[in-house]
Design a protein around this motif. Sequence first.
Motif, short mmCIF file in Angstrom:
data_model
loop_
_atom_site.label_atom_id
_atom_site.label_comp_id
_atom_site.label_asym_id
_atom_site.label_seq_id
_atom_site.Cartn_x
_atom_site.Cartn_y
_atom_site.Cartn_z
N ASP A 34 0.85 -1.18 0.00
CA ASP A 34 0.00 0.00 0.00
C ASP A 34 0.89 1.24 0.00
O ASP A 34 1.89 1.30 0.74
CB ASP A 34 -0.91 0.03 1.23
CG ASP A 34 -1.90 -1.13 1.23
OD1 ASP A 34 -2.34 -1.51 0.14
OD2 ASP A 34 -2.20 -1.65 2.32
N MET A 35 0.54 2.22 -0.82
CA MET A 35 1.29 3.47 -0.85
C MET A 35 0.39 4.61 -0.43
O MET A 35 -0.74 4.73 -0.90
CB MET A 35 1.85 3.73 -2.25
CG MET A 35 2.71 4.98 -2.32
SD MET A 35 3.45 5.27 -3.94
CE MET A 35 2.01 5.73 -4.89
N VAL A 50 0.34 8.78 -0.07
CA VAL A 50 0.95 10.06 -0.44
C VAL A 50 0.10 11.18 0.14
O VAL A 50 -1.13 11.18 -0.03
CB VAL A 50 1.05 10.21 -1.98
CG1 VAL A 50 1.63 11.57 -2.35
CG2 VAL A 50 1.87 9.09 -2.58
N VAL A 63 5.47 10.51 1.78
CA VAL A 63 5.25 9.27 1.05
C VAL A 63 5.53 8.10 1.99
O VAL A 63 6.55 8.09 2.68
CB VAL A 63 6.14 9.16 -0.21
CG1 VAL A 63 5.91 7.82 -0.90
CG2 VAL A 63 5.86 10.30 -1.17
N GLN A 64 4.61 7.14 2.01
CA GLN A 64 4.80 5.98 2.89
C GLN A 64 4.35 4.72 2.17
O GLN A 64 3.29 4.67 1.54
CB GLN A 64 3.99 6.15 4.18
CG GLN A 64 4.04 4.93 5.09
CD GLN A 64 3.24 5.14 6.36
OE1 GLN A 64 3.61 5.99 7.19
NE2 GLN A 64 2.15 4.42 6.50
N LEU A 65 5.16 3.68 2.22
CA LEU A 65 4.84 2.36 1.67
C LEU A 65 4.59 1.39 2.82
O LEU A 65 5.34 1.40 3.82
CB LEU A 65 5.95 1.83 0.78
CG LEU A 65 6.16 2.53 -0.56
CD1 LEU A 65 7.38 1.94 -1.28
CD2 LEU A 65 4.93 2.39 -1.44
N THR A 66 3.57 0.57 2.66
CA THR A 66 3.26 -0.43 3.68
C THR A 66 3.23 -1.81 3.02
O THR A 66 2.45 -2.05 2.10
CB THR A 66 1.91 -0.15 4.34
OG1 THR A 66 1.93 1.16 4.92
CG2 THR A 66 1.60 -1.18 5.43
N GLN A 67 4.09 -2.69 3.48
CA GLN A 67 4.16 -4.06 2.94
C GLN A 67 3.99 -5.06 4.07
O GLN A 67 4.71 -5.00 5.06
CB GLN A 67 5.48 -4.30 2.22
CG GLN A 67 5.65 -5.72 1.69
CD GLN A 67 4.69 -6.02 0.56
OE1 GLN A 67 4.71 -5.38 -0.48
NE2 GLN A 67 3.80 -6.99 0.77
N GLN A 109 6.95 -0.54 7.10
CA GLN A 109 6.48 0.74 6.57
C GLN A 109 7.66 1.71 6.37
O GLN A 109 7.98 2.51 7.26
CB GLN A 109 5.46 1.37 7.53
CG GLN A 109 4.21 0.52 7.72
CD GLN A 109 3.33 1.07 8.83
OE1 GLN A 109 3.80 1.46 9.89
NE2 GLN A 109 2.02 1.08 8.59
N TYR A 125 9.12 5.14 5.00
CA TYR A 125 8.44 6.40 4.72
C TYR A 125 9.46 7.51 4.50
O TYR A 125 10.62 7.42 4.88
CB TYR A 125 7.51 6.78 5.87
CG TYR A 125 8.22 7.07 7.18
CD1 TYR A 125 8.62 8.38 7.50
CD2 TYR A 125 8.51 6.05 8.08
CE1 TYR A 125 9.29 8.65 8.69
CE2 TYR A 125 9.16 6.31 9.27
CZ TYR A 125 9.55 7.60 9.57
OH TYR A 125 10.22 7.86 10.75
#
Length: 416
Positions: free
Chosen positions: A65-66, A68, A91-95, A274, A276
Amino acid sequence: MKFPSLVSFFFVLLLASRSGGAEPVSVNSLVLKALATHPELRYYEAQIDVARGGKTKAGEIKNPDMMVGVGNWHLRDLATTQVSDGPTWAVQLTQTFDWPGRLSLRKAIAQKDIELAQLGFAQFRAALAGRVRTIAWKLLAAQEQTRAAEEVAKRFQSLASVLLQRDPAGAAPRLEARIIQASALTLGAEATLARNELAAARFELNQLLGEKAEHPLELRMEDLVLNPPPALEFLLAEARRKNFALRARFIDVEQQGYHVELAKNERWPSITVQPYMQKQTTLTRETQVGIGVSIPLPLWNRNKGAIDAAKAREVQAEVMLTAQMRQLERDVAAQASHYRIHTEELAKWPADTLESFRKAAAEADEHYRLGALPLATYTELQRQYIASVKAVLTSQLGAVDARLQLEQLTGGSLAE
Protein backbone atom coordinates in the motif's frame (compact mmCIF):
# COMPACT_ATOMS: atom_id res chain seq x y z
CA MET A 1 -8.98 -70.72 -18.80
CA LYS A 2 -10.58 -69.17 -21.92
CA PHE A 3 -13.89 -69.53 -23.68
CA PRO A 4 -13.29 -68.00 -27.13
CA SER A 5 -15.23 -70.52 -29.19
CA LEU A 6 -18.55 -70.18 -27.39
CA VAL A 7 -18.38 -66.41 -27.29
CA SER A 8 -17.06 -66.15 -30.85
CA PHE A 9 -20.17 -67.94 -32.07
CA PHE A 10 -22.26 -65.45 -30.11
CA PHE A 11 -20.73 -62.59 -32.04
CA VAL A 12 -20.59 -64.35 -35.41
CA LEU A 13 -24.36 -64.57 -35.30
CA LEU A 14 -24.54 -60.80 -34.87
CA LEU A 15 -23.43 -60.33 -38.46
CA ALA A 16 -26.73 -61.73 -39.63
CA SER A 17 -28.77 -59.09 -37.78
CA ARG A 18 -27.29 -55.74 -38.86
CA SER A 19 -29.92 -53.04 -38.75
CA GLY A 20 -30.20 -49.76 -40.58
CA GLY A 21 -27.26 -50.48 -42.87
CA ALA A 22 -24.85 -48.74 -40.48
CA GLU A 23 -21.14 -49.35 -40.85
CA PRO A 24 -20.11 -51.69 -38.00
CA VAL A 25 -17.66 -50.24 -35.51
CA SER A 26 -15.57 -51.74 -32.73
CA VAL A 27 -16.14 -51.27 -29.02
CA ASN A 28 -12.71 -49.69 -28.59
CA SER A 29 -13.46 -47.09 -31.26
CA LEU A 30 -16.64 -46.14 -29.38
CA VAL A 31 -14.64 -45.74 -26.17
CA LEU A 32 -12.11 -43.48 -27.90
CA LYS A 33 -14.88 -41.39 -29.42
CA ALA A 34 -16.64 -40.95 -26.08
CA LEU A 35 -13.39 -39.92 -24.39
CA ALA A 36 -12.81 -37.34 -27.11
CA THR A 37 -16.28 -35.84 -27.37
CA HIS A 38 -18.19 -36.27 -24.11
CA PRO A 39 -19.16 -32.77 -22.92
CA GLU A 40 -18.69 -33.45 -19.20
CA LEU A 41 -14.98 -33.97 -19.78
CA ARG A 42 -14.65 -30.23 -20.31
CA TYR A 43 -16.08 -29.66 -16.83
CA TYR A 44 -13.34 -31.73 -15.21
CA GLU A 45 -10.69 -30.10 -17.38
CA ALA A 46 -11.96 -26.69 -16.27
CA GLN A 47 -11.89 -27.88 -12.66
CA ILE A 48 -8.17 -28.58 -13.03
CA ASP A 49 -7.69 -25.05 -14.36
CA VAL A 50 -9.63 -23.70 -11.37
CA ALA A 51 -7.35 -25.59 -8.98
CA ARG A 52 -4.24 -24.33 -10.78
CA GLY A 53 -5.55 -20.81 -10.52
CA GLY A 54 -6.06 -21.40 -6.80
CA LYS A 55 -2.42 -22.42 -6.42
CA THR A 56 -1.28 -19.31 -8.27
CA LYS A 57 -3.47 -17.24 -5.96
CA ALA A 58 -2.12 -19.02 -2.88
CA GLY A 59 1.46 -18.17 -3.89
CA GLU A 60 0.82 -14.49 -4.43
CA ILE A 61 2.28 -11.92 -2.04
CA LYS A 62 0.00 -9.10 -0.97
CA ASN A 63 0.57 -5.90 -2.89
CA PRO A 64 2.11 -2.99 -0.95
CA ASP A 65 0.00 0.00 0.00
CA MET A 66 1.29 3.47 -0.85
CA MET A 67 0.19 6.60 0.96
CA VAL A 68 0.95 10.06 -0.44
CA GLY A 69 0.06 13.22 1.43
CA VAL A 70 0.54 16.95 0.70
CA GLY A 71 -0.20 19.96 2.84
CA ASN A 72 1.04 23.21 4.34
CA TRP A 73 3.59 23.47 7.09
CA HIS A 74 2.89 26.41 9.43
CA LEU A 75 5.79 27.37 11.72
CA ARG A 76 5.65 30.04 14.50
CA ASP A 77 8.65 31.09 16.59
CA LEU A 78 7.34 31.61 20.12
CA ALA A 79 10.15 34.03 21.02
CA THR A 80 9.91 36.36 18.04
CA THR A 81 6.37 35.46 16.95
CA GLN A 82 7.76 35.10 13.48
CA VAL A 83 5.60 33.01 11.25
CA SER A 84 6.65 31.07 8.22
CA ASP A 85 4.70 28.80 5.91
CA GLY A 86 5.74 26.30 3.36
CA PRO A 87 4.62 23.19 1.53
CA THR A 88 4.99 19.72 2.97
CA TRP A 89 4.57 16.25 1.51
CA ALA A 90 5.00 12.69 2.68
CA VAL A 91 5.25 9.27 1.05
CA GLN A 92 4.80 5.98 2.89
CA LEU A 93 4.84 2.36 1.67
CA THR A 94 3.26 -0.43 3.68
CA GLN A 95 4.16 -4.06 2.94
CA THR A 96 2.79 -7.00 4.91
CA PHE A 97 4.79 -10.24 5.11
CA ASP A 98 3.36 -13.56 6.26
CA TRP A 99 5.08 -15.48 9.00
CA PRO A 100 7.79 -17.77 7.55
CA GLY A 101 6.38 -21.06 6.22
CA ARG A 102 2.81 -19.83 5.82
CA LEU A 103 3.02 -19.22 2.09
CA SER A 104 4.50 -22.65 1.40
CA LEU A 105 1.72 -24.31 3.43
CA ARG A 106 -0.96 -22.52 1.44
CA LYS A 107 0.71 -23.58 -1.81
CA ALA A 108 0.90 -27.20 -0.56
CA ILE A 109 -2.83 -27.16 0.21
CA ALA A 110 -3.57 -25.72 -3.23
CA GLN A 111 -1.35 -28.39 -4.84
CA LYS A 112 -3.52 -31.08 -3.23
CA ASP A 113 -6.56 -29.41 -4.80
CA ILE A 114 -4.86 -29.78 -8.19
CA GLU A 115 -4.14 -33.45 -7.50
CA LEU A 116 -7.76 -34.03 -6.49
CA ALA A 117 -9.00 -32.32 -9.66
CA GLN A 118 -6.66 -34.38 -11.83
CA LEU A 119 -7.75 -37.53 -10.03
CA GLY A 120 -11.39 -36.63 -10.58
CA PHE A 121 -10.71 -36.16 -14.29
CA ALA A 122 -8.98 -39.54 -14.54
CA GLN A 123 -11.75 -41.21 -12.54
CA PHE A 124 -14.45 -39.79 -14.81
CA ARG A 125 -12.58 -40.94 -17.92
CA ALA A 126 -12.26 -44.45 -16.51
CA ALA A 127 -15.93 -44.51 -15.47
CA LEU A 128 -17.00 -43.22 -18.89
CA ALA A 129 -14.92 -45.83 -20.71
CA GLY A 130 -16.34 -48.56 -18.48
CA ARG A 131 -19.89 -47.36 -19.04
CA VAL A 132 -19.45 -47.29 -22.82
CA ARG A 133 -18.03 -50.82 -22.77
CA THR A 134 -20.89 -52.07 -20.59
CA ILE A 135 -23.58 -50.60 -22.83
CA ALA A 136 -21.74 -51.79 -25.94
CA TRP A 137 -21.69 -55.40 -24.72
CA LYS A 138 -25.37 -55.09 -23.78
CA LEU A 139 -26.06 -53.84 -27.28
CA LEU A 140 -24.23 -56.82 -28.77
CA ALA A 141 -26.18 -59.17 -26.54
CA ALA A 142 -29.47 -57.45 -27.40
CA GLN A 143 -28.67 -57.83 -31.10
CA GLU A 144 -28.18 -61.58 -30.69
CA GLN A 145 -31.24 -62.00 -28.49
CA THR A 146 -33.34 -60.07 -31.00
CA ARG A 147 -32.02 -62.19 -33.87
CA ALA A 148 -32.85 -65.46 -32.09
CA ALA A 149 -36.32 -64.32 -30.99
CA GLU A 150 -37.22 -63.06 -34.45
CA GLU A 151 -35.91 -66.24 -36.07
CA VAL A 152 -38.13 -68.48 -33.93
CA ALA A 153 -41.13 -66.12 -34.13
CA LYS A 154 -40.97 -66.13 -37.94
CA ARG A 155 -40.92 -69.94 -37.95
CA PHE A 156 -44.10 -70.12 -35.89
CA GLN A 157 -45.79 -67.35 -37.87
CA SER A 158 -44.98 -69.05 -41.16
CA LEU A 159 -46.11 -72.43 -39.90
CA ALA A 160 -49.30 -71.01 -38.40
CA SER A 161 -50.26 -69.29 -41.66
CA VAL A 162 -49.74 -72.52 -43.63
CA LEU A 163 -51.74 -74.68 -41.22
CA LEU A 164 -54.66 -72.27 -41.00
CA GLN A 165 -54.89 -72.02 -44.77
CA ARG A 166 -55.23 -75.80 -45.05
CA ASP A 167 -58.46 -75.82 -42.98
CA PRO A 168 -57.35 -78.90 -41.00
CA ALA A 169 -59.97 -81.60 -40.47
CA GLY A 170 -60.49 -82.96 -37.01
CA ALA A 171 -60.09 -81.50 -33.57
CA ALA A 172 -56.44 -82.47 -33.02
CA PRO A 173 -54.97 -80.80 -36.13
CA ARG A 174 -57.14 -77.75 -35.58
CA LEU A 175 -56.07 -77.40 -31.97
CA GLU A 176 -52.43 -77.91 -32.96
CA ALA A 177 -52.78 -75.05 -35.42
CA ARG A 178 -54.18 -72.85 -32.68
CA ILE A 179 -51.33 -73.82 -30.35
CA ILE A 180 -48.81 -72.84 -33.03
CA GLN A 181 -50.69 -69.61 -33.68
CA ALA A 182 -50.68 -68.77 -29.95
CA SER A 183 -46.97 -69.60 -29.76
CA ALA A 184 -46.33 -67.30 -32.71
CA LEU A 185 -48.10 -64.46 -30.88
CA THR A 186 -46.18 -65.10 -27.68
CA LEU A 187 -42.82 -65.32 -29.41
CA GLY A 188 -43.64 -62.25 -31.46
CA ALA A 189 -44.15 -60.34 -28.21
CA GLU A 190 -40.78 -61.62 -26.98
CA ALA A 191 -39.15 -60.49 -30.20
CA THR A 192 -40.73 -57.05 -29.77
CA LEU A 193 -39.42 -56.85 -26.22
CA ALA A 194 -35.95 -57.81 -27.46
CA ARG A 195 -36.09 -55.10 -30.12
CA ASN A 196 -37.10 -52.56 -27.48
CA GLU A 197 -34.13 -53.54 -25.32
CA LEU A 198 -31.88 -53.24 -28.36
CA ALA A 199 -33.22 -49.77 -29.12
CA ALA A 200 -32.82 -48.66 -25.49
CA ALA A 201 -29.18 -49.78 -25.45
CA ARG A 202 -28.54 -48.01 -28.76
CA PHE A 203 -30.17 -44.80 -27.50
CA GLU A 204 -28.06 -44.75 -24.34
CA LEU A 205 -24.87 -45.52 -26.20
CA ASN A 206 -25.56 -42.77 -28.74
CA GLN A 207 -26.09 -40.32 -25.89
CA LEU A 208 -22.72 -41.20 -24.38
CA LEU A 209 -21.16 -40.64 -27.80
CA GLY A 210 -22.82 -37.26 -28.26
CA GLU A 211 -24.98 -38.48 -31.15
CA LYS A 212 -28.70 -38.21 -31.72
CA ALA A 213 -30.72 -40.98 -30.10
CA GLU A 214 -31.90 -42.32 -33.46
CA HIS A 215 -28.40 -42.37 -34.95
CA PRO A 216 -27.84 -45.80 -36.61
CA LEU A 217 -25.25 -47.82 -34.75
CA GLU A 218 -23.97 -51.30 -35.47
CA LEU A 219 -21.19 -53.00 -33.54
CA ARG A 220 -18.51 -55.11 -35.13
CA MET A 221 -18.04 -58.75 -34.23
CA GLU A 222 -15.43 -59.18 -31.49
CA ASP A 223 -14.02 -62.14 -29.63
CA LEU A 224 -14.67 -61.87 -25.91
CA VAL A 225 -12.15 -63.81 -23.82
CA LEU A 226 -13.09 -64.13 -20.16
CA ASN A 227 -10.14 -65.19 -18.04
CA PRO A 228 -10.68 -66.13 -14.40
CA PRO A 229 -9.72 -63.27 -12.06
CA PRO A 230 -6.29 -63.13 -10.42
CA ALA A 231 -5.87 -64.04 -6.78
CA LEU A 232 -7.85 -61.91 -4.35
CA GLU A 233 -4.74 -60.67 -2.55
CA PHE A 234 -3.34 -59.36 -5.83
CA LEU A 235 -6.61 -57.59 -6.61
CA LEU A 236 -6.71 -56.04 -3.13
CA ALA A 237 -3.12 -54.84 -3.46
CA GLU A 238 -3.89 -53.27 -6.85
CA ALA A 239 -7.03 -51.62 -5.46
CA ARG A 240 -5.15 -50.14 -2.49
CA ARG A 241 -2.58 -48.72 -4.87
CA LYS A 242 -4.71 -47.52 -7.79
CA ASN A 243 -8.33 -47.11 -6.71
CA PHE A 244 -9.45 -43.56 -7.51
CA ALA A 245 -11.70 -43.05 -4.50
CA LEU A 246 -9.09 -44.41 -2.09
CA ARG A 247 -6.35 -42.23 -3.58
CA ALA A 248 -8.64 -39.23 -3.14
CA ARG A 249 -9.02 -40.12 0.55
CA PHE A 250 -5.26 -40.31 0.97
CA ILE A 251 -4.87 -36.88 -0.61
CA ASP A 252 -7.62 -35.53 1.65
CA VAL A 253 -5.78 -36.79 4.75
CA GLU A 254 -2.55 -35.17 3.56
CA GLN A 255 -4.36 -31.92 2.83
CA GLN A 256 -6.00 -31.85 6.24
CA GLY A 257 -2.56 -32.31 7.79
CA TYR A 258 -1.39 -29.19 5.96
CA HIS A 259 -4.46 -27.35 7.27
CA VAL A 260 -3.45 -28.25 10.82
CA GLU A 261 0.08 -26.96 10.26
CA LEU A 262 -1.29 -23.78 8.69
CA ALA A 263 -3.60 -23.18 11.65
CA LYS A 264 -0.61 -23.57 13.99
CA ASN A 265 1.45 -21.20 11.87
CA GLU A 266 -1.32 -18.61 11.98
CA ARG A 267 -0.81 -18.30 15.75
CA TRP A 268 1.98 -15.95 14.79
CA PRO A 269 0.93 -12.63 13.26
CA SER A 270 1.93 -11.12 9.96
CA ILE A 271 4.67 -8.48 9.97
CA THR A 272 4.08 -5.08 8.43
CA VAL A 273 7.02 -2.99 7.24
CA GLN A 274 6.48 0.74 6.57
CA PRO A 275 9.31 2.72 4.94
CA TYR A 276 8.44 6.40 4.72
CA MET A 277 9.77 9.81 3.67
CA GLN A 278 8.51 13.24 4.73
CA LYS A 279 9.70 16.67 3.56
CA GLN A 280 8.67 20.22 4.36
CA THR A 281 10.04 23.65 3.39
CA THR A 282 9.66 26.87 5.43
CA LEU A 283 12.58 29.01 6.56
CA THR A 284 14.42 25.75 6.62
CA ARG A 285 14.18 22.60 4.56
CA GLU A 286 13.54 19.45 6.56
CA THR A 287 13.61 15.89 5.31
CA GLN A 288 12.75 12.81 7.37
CA VAL A 289 13.36 9.25 6.16
CA GLY A 290 12.66 6.19 8.24
CA ILE A 291 11.16 2.72 8.46
CA GLY A 292 8.59 1.32 10.82
CA VAL A 293 7.76 -2.25 11.72
CA SER A 294 4.36 -3.31 13.03
CA ILE A 295 3.65 -6.71 14.56
CA PRO A 296 0.59 -7.64 16.64
CA LEU A 297 1.37 -9.23 19.96
CA PRO A 298 -0.18 -12.73 20.23
CA LEU A 299 -1.34 -12.32 23.81
CA TRP A 300 -5.08 -13.03 23.74
CA ASN A 301 -5.66 -14.81 20.43
CA ARG A 302 -3.55 -17.94 19.94
CA ASN A 303 -5.80 -19.31 17.17
CA LYS A 304 -6.76 -22.26 19.38
CA GLY A 305 -10.25 -22.61 17.89
CA ALA A 306 -8.97 -22.89 14.32
CA ILE A 307 -6.28 -25.39 15.38
CA ASP A 308 -8.81 -27.61 17.18
CA ALA A 309 -11.20 -27.48 14.21
CA ALA A 310 -8.41 -28.39 11.77
CA LYS A 311 -7.34 -31.33 13.96
CA ALA A 312 -10.94 -32.56 14.15
CA ARG A 313 -11.26 -32.43 10.36
CA GLU A 314 -8.01 -34.38 10.08
CA VAL A 315 -9.45 -37.08 12.36
CA GLN A 316 -12.59 -37.18 10.21
CA ALA A 317 -10.50 -37.60 7.06
CA GLU A 318 -8.57 -40.48 8.65
CA VAL A 319 -11.80 -42.20 9.72
CA MET A 320 -13.26 -41.81 6.23
CA LEU A 321 -10.06 -43.27 4.78
CA THR A 322 -10.41 -46.35 6.99
CA ALA A 323 -14.09 -46.72 6.06
CA GLN A 324 -13.26 -46.34 2.36
CA MET A 325 -10.58 -49.01 2.66
CA ARG A 326 -13.01 -51.48 4.22
CA GLN A 327 -15.71 -50.76 1.64
CA LEU A 328 -13.18 -51.18 -1.15
CA GLU A 329 -12.06 -54.56 0.17
CA ARG A 330 -15.68 -55.75 0.36
CA ASP A 331 -16.45 -54.55 -3.15
CA VAL A 332 -13.34 -56.13 -4.65
CA ALA A 333 -14.03 -59.47 -2.92
CA ALA A 334 -17.68 -59.43 -4.05
CA GLN A 335 -16.97 -58.58 -7.69
CA ALA A 336 -14.12 -61.08 -7.87
CA SER A 337 -16.50 -63.77 -6.57
CA HIS A 338 -19.18 -62.80 -9.09
CA TYR A 339 -16.68 -62.86 -11.94
CA ARG A 340 -15.25 -66.23 -10.89
CA ILE A 341 -18.72 -67.80 -10.59
CA HIS A 342 -19.76 -66.62 -14.04
CA THR A 343 -16.54 -67.78 -15.71
CA GLU A 344 -16.78 -71.16 -14.00
CA GLU A 345 -20.36 -71.51 -15.23
CA LEU A 346 -19.33 -70.62 -18.78
CA ALA A 347 -16.51 -73.19 -18.62
CA LYS A 348 -19.06 -75.97 -18.05
CA TRP A 349 -20.73 -75.41 -21.41
CA PRO A 350 -19.42 -77.00 -24.60
CA ALA A 351 -18.02 -74.58 -27.13
CA ASP A 352 -20.81 -75.36 -29.61
CA THR A 353 -23.74 -74.99 -27.17
CA LEU A 354 -25.54 -72.24 -29.02
CA GLU A 355 -24.71 -73.66 -32.43
CA SER A 356 -26.12 -77.07 -31.48
CA PHE A 357 -29.35 -75.53 -30.17
CA ARG A 358 -29.69 -73.39 -33.30
CA LYS A 359 -29.25 -76.41 -35.57
CA ALA A 360 -31.64 -78.47 -33.45
CA ALA A 361 -34.30 -75.78 -33.70
CA ALA A 362 -33.90 -75.57 -37.49
CA GLU A 363 -33.97 -79.37 -37.80
CA ALA A 364 -37.09 -79.59 -35.63
CA ASP A 365 -38.87 -77.11 -37.89
CA GLU A 366 -38.00 -79.17 -40.94
CA HIS A 367 -39.09 -82.48 -39.41
CA TYR A 368 -42.33 -81.10 -38.02
CA ARG A 369 -43.33 -79.80 -41.44
CA LEU A 370 -42.72 -83.33 -42.75
CA GLY A 371 -44.88 -84.82 -39.98
CA ALA A 372 -41.99 -86.67 -38.38
CA LEU A 373 -42.00 -84.75 -35.09
CA PRO A 374 -44.76 -84.20 -32.51
CA LEU A 375 -45.88 -80.67 -31.69
CA ALA A 376 -44.71 -80.83 -28.07
CA THR A 377 -41.14 -81.69 -29.07
CA TYR A 378 -41.10 -79.05 -31.79
CA THR A 379 -42.37 -76.30 -29.49
CA GLU A 380 -40.03 -77.29 -26.66
CA LEU A 381 -36.96 -77.23 -28.92
CA GLN A 382 -37.81 -73.78 -30.26
CA ARG A 383 -38.36 -72.39 -26.77
CA GLN A 384 -35.24 -74.04 -25.40
CA TYR A 385 -33.24 -72.46 -28.18
CA ILE A 386 -34.38 -69.01 -27.07
CA ALA A 387 -33.89 -69.94 -23.38
CA SER A 388 -30.35 -71.18 -24.04
CA VAL A 389 -29.46 -67.94 -25.82
CA LYS A 390 -30.77 -65.95 -22.84
CA ALA A 391 -28.87 -68.14 -20.38
CA VAL A 392 -25.59 -67.76 -22.24
CA LEU A 393 -26.08 -64.02 -22.64
CA THR A 394 -26.94 -63.61 -18.96
CA SER A 395 -23.78 -65.38 -17.85
CA GLN A 396 -21.64 -63.55 -20.38
CA LEU A 397 -23.01 -60.13 -19.47
CA GLY A 398 -22.71 -60.96 -15.78
CA ALA A 399 -19.05 -61.85 -16.27
CA VAL A 400 -18.41 -58.75 -18.39
CA ASP A 401 -20.09 -56.47 -15.85
CA ALA A 402 -18.19 -58.02 -12.93
CA ARG A 403 -14.90 -57.71 -14.82
CA LEU A 404 -15.53 -54.06 -15.66
CA GLN A 405 -16.45 -53.39 -12.03
CA LEU A 406 -13.20 -55.01 -10.94
CA GLU A 407 -11.27 -52.87 -13.39
CA GLN A 408 -12.90 -49.76 -11.96
CA LEU A 409 -12.08 -50.84 -8.41
CA THR A 410 -8.48 -51.84 -9.12
CA GLY A 411 -7.68 -49.10 -11.61
CA GLY A 412 -6.30 -51.57 -14.14
CA SER A 413 -7.28 -53.89 -16.98
CA LEU A 414 -8.15 -57.57 -16.57
CA ALA A 415 -8.64 -58.17 -20.28
CA GLU A 416 -5.29 -59.90 -20.73
